[in-house]
Scaffold this motif. Structure first.
Motif, PDB file in Angstrom:
ATOM      1  N   ALA A  56      -6.113   8.156  -4.285  1.00  0.00           N
ATOM      2  CA  ALA A  56      -5.009   8.681  -3.500  1.00  0.00           C
ATOM      3  C   ALA A  56      -4.703  10.097  -3.964  1.00  0.00           C
ATOM      4  N   GLU A  58      -2.087  11.219  -4.987  1.00  0.00           N
ATOM      5  CA  GLU A  58      -1.295  11.183  -6.214  1.00  0.00           C
ATOM      6  C   GLU A  58      -2.175  11.030  -7.462  1.00  0.00           C
ATOM      7  N   ASP A  59      -3.257  10.260  -7.314  1.00  0.00           N
ATOM      8  CA  ASP A  59      -4.144  10.074  -8.467  1.00  0.00           C
ATOM      9  C   ASP A  59      -4.800  11.388  -8.872  1.00  0.00           C
ATOM     10  N   GLU A 483      -1.497  -4.612 -18.525  1.00  0.00           N
ATOM     11  CA  GLU A 483      -0.141  -4.522 -19.084  1.00  0.00           C
ATOM     12  C   GLU A 483       0.507  -5.892 -19.304  1.00  0.00           C
ATOM     13  N   LEU A 828     -12.793   2.122  14.201  1.00  0.00           N
ATOM     14  CA  LEU A 828     -11.397   2.154  14.613  1.00  0.00           C
ATOM     15  C   LEU A 828     -11.177   2.842  15.955  1.00  0.00           C
TER      16      LEU A 828
ATOM     17  N   ASN B  52      -6.102   1.811   5.644  1.00  0.00           N
ATOM     18  CA  ASN B  52      -7.400   1.470   6.242  1.00  0.00           C
ATOM     19  C   ASN B  52      -7.246   0.889   7.642  1.00  0.00           C
ATOM     20  N   GLN B  53      -6.019   0.831   8.108  1.00  0.00           N
ATOM     21  CA  GLN B  53      -5.716   0.430   9.480  1.00  0.00           C
ATOM     22  C   GLN B  53      -6.215  -0.964   9.824  1.00  0.00           C
ATOM     23  N   GLU B  65       3.847  -4.172 -11.477  1.00  0.00           N
ATOM     24  CA  GLU B  65       3.412  -2.969 -12.170  1.00  0.00           C
ATOM     25  C   GLU B  65       4.700  -2.363 -12.712  1.00  0.00           C
ATOM     26  N   TYR B  70       4.361  -6.071  -6.328  1.00  0.00           N
ATOM     27  CA  TYR B  70       3.581  -5.396  -5.294  1.00  0.00           C
ATOM     28  C   TYR B  70       2.519  -6.323  -4.728  1.00  0.00           C
ATOM     29  N   ALA B  72      -1.534  -6.030  -3.484  1.00  0.00           N
ATOM     30  CA  ALA B  72      -2.699  -5.147  -3.515  1.00  0.00           C
ATOM     31  C   ALA B  72      -3.547  -5.456  -2.278  1.00  0.00           C
ATOM     32  N   LYS B  77      -7.506  -2.220  -2.515  1.00  0.00           N
ATOM     33  CA  LYS B  77      -6.586  -2.264  -3.657  1.00  0.00           C
ATOM     34  C   LYS B  77      -5.493  -1.205  -3.647  1.00  0.00           C
ATOM     35  N   HIS B  79      -1.778  -0.395  -3.727  1.00  0.00           N
ATOM     36  CA  HIS B  79      -0.624  -1.207  -4.112  1.00  0.00           C
ATOM     37  C   HIS B  79       0.585  -0.819  -3.263  1.00  0.00           C
ATOM     38  N   LEU B  88       2.397   2.497  -3.871  1.00  0.00           N
ATOM     39  CA  LEU B  88       2.523   2.990  -5.251  1.00  0.00           C
ATOM     40  C   LEU B  88       1.316   3.826  -5.644  1.00  0.00           C
ATOM     41  N   THR B  89       0.204   3.636  -4.918  1.00  0.00           N
ATOM     42  CA  THR B  89      -0.984   4.410  -5.255  1.00  0.00           C
ATOM     43  C   THR B  89      -1.078   5.672  -4.401  1.00  0.00           C
ATOM     44  N   ASP B  90      -0.335   5.758  -3.317  1.00  0.00           N
ATOM     45  CA  ASP B  90      -0.296   6.977  -2.509  1.00  0.00           C
ATOM     46  C   ASP B  90       1.022   7.037  -1.751  1.00  0.00           C
ATOM     47  N   PRO B  91       2.043   7.686  -2.353  1.00  0.00           N
ATOM     48  CA  PRO B  91       3.395   7.659  -1.782  1.00  0.00           C
ATOM     49  C   PRO B  91       3.498   8.312  -0.400  1.00  0.00           C
ATOM     50  N   ASN B  92       2.385   8.863   0.098  1.00  0.00           N
ATOM     51  CA  ASN B  92       2.443   9.382   1.460  1.00  0.00           C
ATOM     52  C   ASN B  92       2.536   8.252   2.470  1.00  0.00           C
TER      53      ASN B  92
END
Ligand code: SRM
Ligand SMILES: Cc1cc2nc3c(=O)[nH]c(=O)nc-3n(C[C@H](O)[C@H](O)[C@H](O)COP(=O)(O)OP(=O)(O)OC[C@H]3O[C@@H](n4cnc5c(N)ncnc54)[C@H](O)[C@@H]3O)c2cc1C
Ligand code: SF4
Ligand code: FES
Lengths: 840, 111
Positions: A56, A58-59, A483, A828, B52-53, B65, B70, B72, B77, B79, B88-92
């Motif tokens: 993403a 963010e990553d 974790e 799609l 991924n639609q 987490e 969450y 996944a 995957k 989240h 959580l992995t891409d706040p967009n």
């Protein structure tokens, strides 16, 4: 009063400058203000392509928003600087802000160079530089079938890989007579072309594009030799152009061919304005790499704090993985003209390997080199080159394929002063002291020293140093699973076995915290299955993606069905049943790489219906979805084959039935060949068996996949009973001691003592556990049950396969198109296609 | 049973197994319902993964987490926080969440 530093551009280098200054400016002398034209703060452009493989945005971020806040760096995103008033020392931005500075740092980077070819403005032409570019490319790729990359340099080839991964037939068009003309010589370039074409990317050299044809959108490229290429889409990667427009307008000195002129203090022609990164022109050179940019950022941050520092140029050494192939070069790629330097070259077009080193006339010093196909020697060679170390008497040893073991240079040979990470200027000594001070994972080491956080090229060497140092220090590397548990997979396995715990809930309550996650839940699910062998859906919440539905999920959310066909042997009647079932449910049918048959495109609610029919006809689950035994491939062996010396088919079938359903840390594959001709490819398996005149040879720890490895010979000419005993012990020892998702080969190479240790445990019972291992295996064999048969007879489990809990409707969002007379997932944007099938 | 007009009954609570997602359909909307042993206990979000639609989220594994529950995505995957719907992995990206509650053994969803 704090001095004000404005940084224009928050790219990789602009950010790095902020980070360095913040870290060093302990007296807080400076207030940093940075303008960022892009809609998000700096991200890792070097790993941009990973955005396509699931990372993403963010990553990829270099730092979170909070970092800027916590460190008092004033960050303005979406804010382009549009003019500089050098007299009054202010910067004006697009939104009309006028901000004063004491010092100004230009870090505006560069943009993709787009050659002025007629038609280049057409729809469907893209560049490859920002996250937004990638979003646009991805969207357009959905309606495109072919893509051409203009430019066969490093970035062009990276873009080509991305285009291919997006499902397009991909072409690379290069103006020069070879690929990567800056990093490779002619022979290496040719080899790379071969490798790339083998991966189905077409390469066109010596091609100048004279026109881009199409009405509105691109349809073809026309070249100066009057040939043409039909394409739906083009990615331009023909070099970079420094973003010097702002500096130019402010009257700073600009190089003839672009770039802001700087001296070795990174000062422009204005003593209060610096330029760093890809916009800076030092000594007639634009450095299109991060490492030199970071060095420049470091220099300026030192200078601002009154320390002595300067930038003296940097080398352009690079190592990359391009389209699955290692490519690296450093220093001089050819003997400098008139120098008497010598070139040592290994060029093996058959093995697709090219290695070259350039050495001084006296053979003492390394001047440069090129590696294609296998760059494992890069880290060591670069050290020798940069530290001007004296070469061994037979320099060719440095590049000979490492078939007979030891690498030419180990982590131990490198002096403490040697720079390991050139992006972050971190020496071996610094890395070692960080390890001594408590960094216990590569992640921590990166966070603490910053080594490996730039281009990433130094990570393999850093890992070697890490391992060697940890061992020297007598430390066991922590391998906490996630974790939620402070234990490794191996510990959890021991806990489950010795305490008799049967559920995840009990385990996490007594030995962990929280709810769990997709790392620990499936791992514990697998451990519980390897230990107690209950049907896995009894622990449904622990099962991830595929196991959760006893089928492999496909890209469109449908599933595949693979019945077990032991040894690949099947009667015509059973084959007909599979065909009939596929026809009835309109499934796509294909032979797998594992000698069996895959039926694809089943909706979740259809799975129990399909399996009922298959089970009634005598089939059982093939566990294609599980980390479990997959297939035991066979050849026809002595039953039919004129060369066969043993009955390989019967043995394969027996072995497949013996170990079917057993859950393990990763999947297990096997094969049995009837003679040394090895038609079943047993040496590419986790355990493979090859018939001999006297019995069987057992090979272990091979695999295909991502990092192929041939299995090692484990025992020779053994009889069937001994063979089975060894495999029982081998598999159980693997289940007991391997990490999660670790194939047998990785497990074995990490085991202290390697293969010999394994032989000792399995053959000589050196740990005294052989009997226990056999008994545990026998338990698993005795308790085998087909999990699909179990599921279709359990109404509670069947509920999970319904599309909706509150309705009997089926999911009508899945659509297929017809390809070669069978269904395939609709892409799609394809659903309105006239080929679209009626919803089934 | 229905106490407020906007709430729809989607079935008996006991038909929604603990620690798993279950898909329901309300007015042609696919909604993924999760039963977790956390304070809120029930969560409902759209079944459609905007990245991924695909209509797949009810089939994802759940976890937490840093204390945030969450789901996944079973395909790639990503989240998504079950509380806020934020990826959580891409706040967009984010998911629509729906109010959900238990009333006398029945599960009620407000769409
Ligand atoms: C169907 C099949 C391809 C085909 O059409 O032939 C296939 C399909 C998938 N493979 Fe494979 N592999 C298939 C044979 C292979 C082989 C060849 C073989 O087994 O002889 C290999 C290389 C041999 C090996 O594993 O050592 C292979 C190496 C992989 C890998 C890489 C493993 C590795 O250690 O690097 C993965 C990824 C993983 O497991 O993490 C993978 C994963 C997958 C998954 C399960 C991905 C997924 O999670 O959905 C694919 C499932 C599709 C599906 O629903 O069936 N598949 N896969 C083959 C099924 C064989 C079977 O009958 O069960
Ligand atoms: C796909 C790809 C792969 C790469 N791979 C590698 C690799 O493997 N190894 C390697 O060493 N290098 C690699 N590079 C090169 C590396 O990314 C660059 O060297 C590095 O990003 C340069 O950093 P920079 O800060 O100078 O420029 P950039 O990262 O381009 O940042 C400049 C920033 O300034 C902004 N800006 C420009 N003008 C203004 C203005 N007037 N106002 C406000 N903001 C402005 C821009 O929008 C941009 O965000 C790769 C590059 C790409 C695109
Ligand atoms: S491996 Fe040997 S026995 Fe088996 S099919 Fe090939 S040649 Fe025949
Ligand atoms: S050399 Fe680039 S990250 Fe270390």
């Amino acid at each position: 009063m704090k001095q004000r530093v404005i940084v224009i551009g928050n790219g990789m280098v602009g950010y790095k400058f902020c980070e360095r200054l913040v870290a060093k400016d302990t007296d807080q002398r400076y207030q940093i203000i940075t303008f960022c034209e892009e809609p998000r703060p700096a991200y890792d452009r070097v790993h941009l392509s990973e955005y396509f493989s699931g990372k993403a945005a963010e990553d990829l971020a270099m730092a979170k928003f909070e970092w800027y806040e916590e460190n008092g760096v004033e960050l303005h995103i979406n804010e382009k600087a549009i003019s500089i008033d050098r007299e009054n020392k202010t910067v004006t931005t697009a939104s009309g802000k006028k901000v004063p500075y004491d010092k100004l740092v230009m870090a505006t980077g560069s943009s993709a160079f787009v050659p002025p070819v007629p038609g280049i403005e057409k729809e469907g032409v893209f560049v490859y530089r920002t996250i937004e570019d990638l979003d646009d490319i991805k969207a357009y790729a959905q309606k495109s079938k072919t893509c051409a990359i203009i430019g066969g340099g490093l970035l062009g080839l990276e873009a080509a890989k991305a285009a291919q991964d997006l499902g397009m037939k991909t072409h690379v068009v290069e103006f020069a007579p070879r690929l990567m003309p800056r990093q490779l010589d002619t022979a290496a370039g040719l080899l790379l072309k071969d490798i790339i074409e083998e991966r189905d990317i077409s390469v066109h050299l010596n091609k100048a594009t004279k026109n881009i044809a199409g009405e509105g959108a691109v349809t073809a490229m026309e070249f100066s030799d009057d040939t043409q290429l039909e394409v739906d889409m083009i990615i331009v990667s023909a070099g970079i152009r420094p973003r010097d427009e702002l500096a130019k307008e402010a009257g700073l000195n600009i190089g003839e061919r672009g770039g802001i002129d700087v001296d070795s203090y990174m000062l422009t022609s204005d003593p209060d304005i610096f330029a760093i990164g890809e916009c800076a022109l030092y000594n007639g050179m634009i450095y299109g790499l991060v490492a030199p940019g970071y060095q420049m950022a470091d220099t300026v941050s030192d200078l601002l704090l009154g320390k002595e520092a300067s930038f003296e140029g940097s080398d352009m050494s690079t190592k990359l993985k391009l389209i699955g192939t290692d490519v690296a070069s450093f220093g001089a790629i050819e003997a400098p003209e008139g120098s008497n330097a010598r070139e040592i070259v290994i060029n093996d077009p058959h093995a697709k390997l090219f290695k070259k080193i350039v050495i001084s006339e006296d053979g003492k010093k390394l001047l440069g080199g090129i590696l294609v196909g296998d760059a494992s020697a890069y880290g060591g060679l670069l050290q020798m080159y940069q530290n001007e170390m004296v070469l061994p008497p037979e320099p060719i040893q440095l590049i000979l394929p490492a078939s007979d073991g030891a690498p030419a240079m180990g982590a131990g040979d490198i002096p403490d002063s040697a720079q390991i990470c050139s992006c972050e200027a971190v020496s071996k000594g610094t890395i070692c002291s960080a390890i001594d001070d408590g960094c216990s994972t590569i992640g921590e080491l990166k966070a603490c020293t910053k080594a490996g956080t730039g281009c990433g090229g130094c990570v393999p060497l850093m890992t070697d140093i890490f391992k060697a140092r940890m061992k020297e220090n007598g430390v066991v590397v922590s391998n906490r699973i996630c974790e939620h548990f402070d234990h490794s997979r191996q510990d959890l396995y021991q806990i489950v076995r010795s305490t008799g715990i049967q559920t995840f809930d009990e385990l996490i309550k007594k030995h962990g915290t929280g709810l769990g996650c997709e790392i620990c839940k499936p791992a514990v699910g697998s451990i519980l299955a390897s230990t107690w062998n209950k049907p896995i859906l009894e622990n449904a919440p622990l099962q991830d993606t595929n196991d959760a539905f006893l089928a492999n999920i496909q890209q469109d959310g449908t599933y595949s069905v693979i019945p077990r066909i032991p040894g690949g042997e099947i009667t015509p009647d059973k084959l007909i049943v599979i065909g009939e079932v596929a026809k009835k449910y309109n499934l796509y049918m294909k032979l797998t790489g594992g000698q069996r048959i895959d039926l694809l495109g089943a909706r979740a609610h259809q799975l129990p219906l399909i399996w009922k029919e298959l089970i009634d006809a005598g089939f059982e689950s093939g566990h294609a979805y599980g980390k479990a035994l997959r297939t035991v491939k066979s050849c026809v062996g002595s039953t039919w084959c004129r060369f066969g010396v043993q009955d390989s088919t019967t043995l394969a079938i027996d072995i497949e039935k013996r170990y079917r359903g057993i859950r393990s840390p990763h999947k297990l594959k096997s094969a049995v060949s009837g003679c040394a001709r090895e038609c079943a490819e047993a040496r590419s398996k986790d355990f493979g068996i090859i018939a001999t005149e006297k019995g069987w040879n057992l090979y272990v720890c091979g695999n295909g996949g991502l990092t192929p490895r041939h299995a090692d010979l484990f025992a020779t000419d053994i009889d069937r009973e001994t063979l089975i005993k060894y495999i029982d012990r081998f598999l159980m020892y693997y289940i007991k001691t391997a990490d999660r998702l670790e194939r047998t080969s990785t497990w074995m190479t990490k085991l202290e003592g390697g293969l010999e240790h394994l032989q000792d445990v399995v053959i000589n019972d050196s740990l005294g556990i052989a009997e226990e291992l056999e008994a545990q295996m026998q338990h698993l064999i005795n308790t085998y049950e087909c999990e699909w048969a179990n599921a279709i007879n359990d109404p509670q489990k069947l509920k999970r396969f319904k599309a909706f809990a509150n309705s009997d409707d089926v999911d009508d969002t899945v659509e297929f198109v017809k390809v070669r007379d069978q269904i395939c997932p609709a892409k799609l944007n394809e659903t309105a296609d006239e080929d679209a099938l009626a919803k089934t | 049973m229905i106490t407020e007009s906007t709430w729809t009954c989607i079935g008996d609570c006991k038909d929604f197994p603990l620690n798993l997602g279950t898909c329901v359909k309300v007015n042609d909307l696919q909604i993924a319902v999760f039963n977790l042993p956390t304070d809120g206990k029930w969560y409902a979000v759209q079944n459609y993964n905007p990245i991924n639609q695909r209509m797949v989220l009810s089939r994802g594994i759940v976890g937490d987490e840093n204390g945030i529950p969450y789901v996944a995505c079973p395909l790639h995957k990503h989240h998504y926080s079950l509380e806020t719907g934020i990826c959580l992995t891409d706040p967009n990206y984010s998911l629509q969440t729906f109010p959900i509650k238990e009333v006398e053994g029945k599960l009620m969803l407000s769409v």
